[in-house]
Design a protein around this motif. Sequence first.
Motif, mmCIF file in Angstrom:
data_model
loop_
_atom_site.group_PDB
_atom_site.id
_atom_site.type_symbol
_atom_site.label_atom_id
_atom_site.label_comp_id
_atom_site.label_asym_id
_atom_site.label_seq_id
_atom_site.Cartn_x
_atom_site.Cartn_y
_atom_site.Cartn_z
ATOM 1 N N LEU A 97 -10.223 43.709 -20.602
ATOM 2 C CA LEU A 97 -9.168 44.396 -21.344
ATOM 3 C C LEU A 97 -7.791 43.921 -20.880
ATOM 4 N N PRO A 98 -7.482 42.647 -21.131
ATOM 5 C CA PRO A 98 -6.166 42.133 -20.730
ATOM 6 C C PRO A 98 -5.045 42.558 -21.676
ATOM 7 N N THR A 99 -5.392 43.111 -22.823
ATOM 8 C CA THR A 99 -4.522 43.627 -23.896
ATOM 9 C C THR A 99 -3.901 42.545 -24.771
ATOM 10 N N THR A 100 -3.868 41.308 -24.326
ATOM 11 C CA THR A 100 -3.278 40.270 -25.178
ATOM 12 C C THR A 100 -4.234 39.096 -25.351
ATOM 13 N N VAL A 101 -4.145 38.119 -24.478
ATOM 14 C CA VAL A 101 -4.930 36.890 -24.645
ATOM 15 C C VAL A 101 -6.422 37.194 -24.500
ATOM 16 N N MET A 102 -7.198 36.881 -25.525
ATOM 17 C CA MET A 102 -8.625 37.187 -25.548
ATOM 18 C C MET A 102 -9.503 35.939 -25.368
ATOM 19 N N THR A 103 -8.887 34.832 -24.972
ATOM 20 C CA THR A 103 -9.663 33.591 -24.827
ATOM 21 C C THR A 103 -10.780 33.754 -23.805
ATOM 22 N N MET A 104 -10.462 34.324 -22.653
ATOM 23 C CA MET A 104 -11.478 34.485 -21.616
ATOM 24 C C MET A 104 -12.501 35.553 -22.006
ATOM 25 N N THR A 105 -12.086 36.543 -22.785
ATOM 26 C CA THR A 105 -13.026 37.558 -23.254
ATOM 27 C C THR A 105 -14.067 36.939 -24.161
ATOM 28 N N LEU A 127 -21.193 42.487 -24.553
ATOM 29 C CA LEU A 127 -20.726 42.328 -25.924
ATOM 30 C C LEU A 127 -20.040 43.581 -26.447
ATOM 31 N N GLY A 128 -20.602 44.754 -26.133
ATOM 32 C CA GLY A 128 -20.022 45.988 -26.655
ATOM 33 C C GLY A 128 -18.590 46.183 -26.207
ATOM 34 N N ARG A 129 -18.344 46.059 -24.911
ATOM 35 C CA ARG A 129 -17.008 46.262 -24.353
ATOM 36 C C ARG A 129 -16.033 45.197 -24.850
ATOM 37 N N ARG A 130 -16.497 43.952 -24.820
ATOM 38 C CA ARG A 130 -15.619 42.851 -25.222
ATOM 39 C C ARG A 130 -15.337 42.867 -26.716
ATOM 40 N N ALA A 131 -16.321 43.271 -27.501
ATOM 41 C CA ALA A 131 -16.113 43.352 -28.944
ATOM 42 C C ALA A 131 -15.075 44.422 -29.282
ATOM 43 N N VAL A 132 -15.054 45.515 -28.533
ATOM 44 C CA VAL A 132 -14.055 46.562 -28.755
ATOM 45 C C VAL A 132 -12.654 45.992 -28.567
ATOM 46 N N ALA A 133 -12.467 45.213 -27.493
ATOM 47 C CA ALA A 133 -11.148 44.643 -27.217
ATOM 48 C C ALA A 133 -10.714 43.681 -28.314
ATOM 49 N N MET A 134 -11.618 42.779 -28.717
ATOM 50 C CA MET A 134 -11.253 41.799 -29.743
ATOM 51 C C MET A 134 -11.035 42.471 -31.094
ATOM 52 N N THR A 135 -11.827 43.494 -31.379
ATOM 53 C CA THR A 135 -11.649 44.219 -32.636
ATOM 54 C C THR A 135 -10.312 44.942 -32.663
ATOM 55 N N ALA A 136 -9.918 45.523 -31.535
ATOM 56 C CA ALA A 136 -8.633 46.222 -31.469
ATOM 57 C C ALA A 136 -7.482 45.261 -31.738
ATOM 58 N N LEU A 137 -7.552 44.066 -31.159
ATOM 59 C CA LEU A 137 -6.495 43.078 -31.383
ATOM 60 C C LEU A 137 -6.468 42.643 -32.845
#
Length: 277
Positions: A187-195, A213-223
């Motif tokens: 959850l870096p809030t901006t750059v999602m490359t590493m996610t 996948l669940g946690r990371r998908a939430v972050a990318m979906t939010a962005l």
Amino acid sequence: MTSHLAEAGRTLIPRNNDRYGLLSPALVILTFVAGLVDALSYLAMGRVFVANVTGNIVFLGFSIAHAQGFVWWTSTLALLAFIVGALIGGRIIRRFGDNHAKHLLVATGVQTLFVIAALIGIYLLNHFSSEPTMGGTAAAAAARATPSLIFPTASHIDLHIIMLIVLLAPAMGIQNSTARKLSVPDLPTTVMTMTLTGIVADTSARGHEHSKLGRRAVAMTALALGALTGALLQTHGHEDVILIVMIVCLLLVIAMMLPHIHSDASWTIAEKSPVSK
């Protein structure tokens, strides 16, 4: 699939004993904010990022090469303003970094002030400036066949763009420094490359069950949702509404943290850095 959905649910609504507590949903909200502000900055401010700010380094190279549509001063101004925000974020960390809840509360509060100032600035410039307006009435927006700002060129400097960069880039510098200090995984809030890399690499190396996948998908979906919302609002000339939505999201984070600034919950206590001898 069920485990991934459960993981996503715990990210948004953490359990009482969750290691990161309310930090996870708060940072998801800030990720949505990052999508909003980058939609505004890239679409309305002349191909510049104020959240995923490292893209401006590439844009600066494009502008030096005289690539069409890129100007050096927007990228340079965004980088410098972001650095100012990171410096402010560092001072906040120094003062409040021992308590995650208080740290996030103060940092988000200062960030909110910058966004409020940007919103007030838009209305003042619309009233007193003869330049193109932002966030005007629905009728005015409908009358415009193009986005509400003239993109900056070597011969045109829009006061709206300068004002927004100067106020929003520091706000995102504060947010990035805060997320870095909190160090909540994925959850870096901006750059999602590493996610995104983590999903693929961890699946390949350790199996699908370790992809998070669940946690990371939430972050990318939010962005992505933030970018979608910002793009829809900007294309209809509602840049001021984008800022209002940002302010509402930031106030929500503040409201989440406020009851916990004196809490002794484990997620509020920052780990002490080891002292070298």
